[in-house]
Design an enzyme around this catalytic site. Sequence first.
Site, mmCIF file in Angstrom:
data_model
loop_
_atom_site.group_PDB
_atom_site.id
_atom_site.type_symbol
_atom_site.label_atom_id
_atom_site.label_comp_id
_atom_site.label_asym_id
_atom_site.label_seq_id
_atom_site.Cartn_x
_atom_site.Cartn_y
_atom_site.Cartn_z
ATOM 1 N N HIS A 263 0.728 -1.167 -0.042
ATOM 2 C CA HIS A 263 0.208 0.079 0.033
ATOM 3 C C HIS A 263 0.822 1.230 0.278
ATOM 4 C CE1 HIS A 263 -2.943 -2.972 0.782
ATOM 5 N NE2 HIS A 263 -2.689 -3.140 2.121
ATOM 6 N N LYS A 362 0.416 -0.065 13.487
ATOM 7 C CA LYS A 362 -0.859 -0.451 14.238
ATOM 8 C C LYS A 362 -0.547 0.495 15.711
ATOM 9 C CE LYS A 362 -2.216 -4.374 11.885
ATOM 10 N NZ LYS A 362 -3.239 -3.721 10.726
HETATM 11 C C1 BG6 Z 1 -4.770 -4.808 4.723
HETATM 12 C C2 BG6 Z 1 -3.641 -5.260 6.051
HETATM 13 O O1 BG6 Z 1 -3.932 -4.870 3.525
HETATM 14 O O2 BG6 Z 1 -4.916 -3.395 5.059
HETATM 15 C C3 BG6 Z 1 -4.448 -4.822 7.471
HETATM 16 O O3 BG6 Z 1 -3.575 -6.601 6.116
HETATM 17 C C4 BG6 Z 1 -4.756 -3.345 7.587
HETATM 18 O O4 BG6 Z 1 -3.228 -5.059 8.556
HETATM 19 C C5 BG6 Z 1 -5.582 -3.081 6.266
HETATM 20 O O5 BG6 Z 1 -5.472 -3.205 8.577
HETATM 21 C C6 BG6 Z 1 -5.895 -1.480 6.142
HETATM 22 O O6 BG6 Z 1 -6.751 -1.216 5.101
HETATM 23 P P1 BG6 Z 1 -7.630 -0.029 5.423
HETATM 24 O O7 BG6 Z 1 -8.496 0.019 3.939
HETATM 25 O O8 BG6 Z 1 -8.542 -0.251 6.384
HETATM 26 O O9 BG6 Z 1 -6.817 1.305 5.447
#
Ligand code: BG6
Length: 512
Positions: A263, A362
């Site tokens: 991401h 986190k």
């Molecule tokens: C996921 C991760 O890809 O993305 C998670 O595995 C994380 O750990 C999540 O919480 C976060 O996604 P978003 O869309 O809630 O920001």
Amino acid sequence: MADHERHPFLHGLSKHRGSPPTVVVIFGASGDLTARKLIPAIYNLAADGLLPADFYLVGFGRKSIPDAEFQAVARDAIREFSRRELSDDIWSRLAPRTLYVSGGYDERPAYDRLAARLAALEKESGQELQVLFYISTPPSVFAPIIQNLGASGLAARYLRRPHQSKVIIEKPFGRDLASARDLNRELTTVFTEPQIFRIDHYLGKETVQDLLVQRFANAIFEPLWNRNFIDHVQITVAEEVGVGSRAGYYEQSGCLRDMIQNHTMQLLALTAMEPPVSLDAESIRDEKVKLLNAIQPLRLGPGGDTARAQYTEGLVGGGLVPGYLQEAGIASGSSTETYAALRLSINNWRWAGVPFYLRSGKRLAHRVTEIALRFKRAPGNIFPESDRFNLAANTLAFQIQPDEGLSMVLNAKIPGLETRTQPVQMNFRYATTFGSNTPEAYERLVLDAMIGDGTLFIRGDETERSWQLVTPILEFWKEQGRAGLDIYAAGSWGPASSASQLAANGHSWREP
Ligand code: BG6
């Protein structure tokens, strides 16, 4: 005949994008992602009239259940997780097209049963259907599924069609460079690259797509978007949640694999890439790969370009939460990082000398994803810093989530009879301008894959390049164990070691 009678999913919305008749087959039908995201996404596409007239959803999973039970599971999922309320009208049209095939992922005859079901659907609809295989299982069964799609002839059967079959594959795409290469090899043995859609759900987020529009549809940014004007860039993907019930997965993953390699790197690539020649998938993906190729290897160890840490007990949302090591299912003495930060140098004409800081974690102070470009200070000193002249560096921040929008920090005169200054913030908020019922990332991604548009998916070379960057870090951290692993209190903005990394360059993290 009224439109909606001819077309069971058409409900009067103007449609700019159409998909051919399609069957979506979800492997991992009883999984969490299917219930929380995939089924609600399909339901909302139906509600928006964006599904083709001949659309079917086939769940594939180990559990042996009849269609009716899968339909009930799907209905409950929509009720609980859809952004729109369940409407009997829409559901009554989708339900009979929601089917189920049971079988083990490595069990060949199960794929023959699936093939027979797909053939029956084609017969029923009296036309050729496009098949979209959605692999939403734990990664341990990615390879058997792909191999069986190949061996059973299923992948090939729907290949030589005007709308050839496609495969969507969920994250994690590998756990290091070698495994990502293996997975790419498995996929490309059975499918061709244009058939492969690797998910990074951040690319489906509205504001991530808006980044391209803001950058390339507004002429004012491009002249400033470089080392002459930008001092440094900060990309933050902060979460308030802890590891929750995902200890089994997270212990094997950690923040670098879970959030940074995919991401956060994608946000970086879209922020820093050169303007693409067009909006088509290959032009954009070529630019992203070029950018990733320009990132310099990171310096590891003390004083280097990386930081990692684990949360300890702390206050989140007014309540005391346990530290990572106290969470259920976490190994005592675990060295899994719940926070990771990188300082990147990009060796090209646009960015040489501009640090890019990336962080994710986190149990941070609150949930926010933002990209902040900090500009150089105004030259000259006609407003020398003092009590009268409170000045900030201009900052352009894209808030990806929540509270999606764009803000700019400027310096302004405080009204009054003498000249005093103060930083002010100019805001554009999506919700205020456009309302708040924006589509979920998975709606866009499922629709794009059905249409065959790979722009918001990751190409094979892209994923390998980003693994190539992070794999040496993963190996180094593994070798070091807990040595060099910092801590931070849950509810804070992260560890001191990450702050000092920026301080070494005279910078500090924003607290967005
Ligand atoms: C996921 C991760 O890809 O993305 C998670 O595995 C994380 O750990 C999540 O919480 C976060 O996604 P978003 O869309 O809630 O920001």
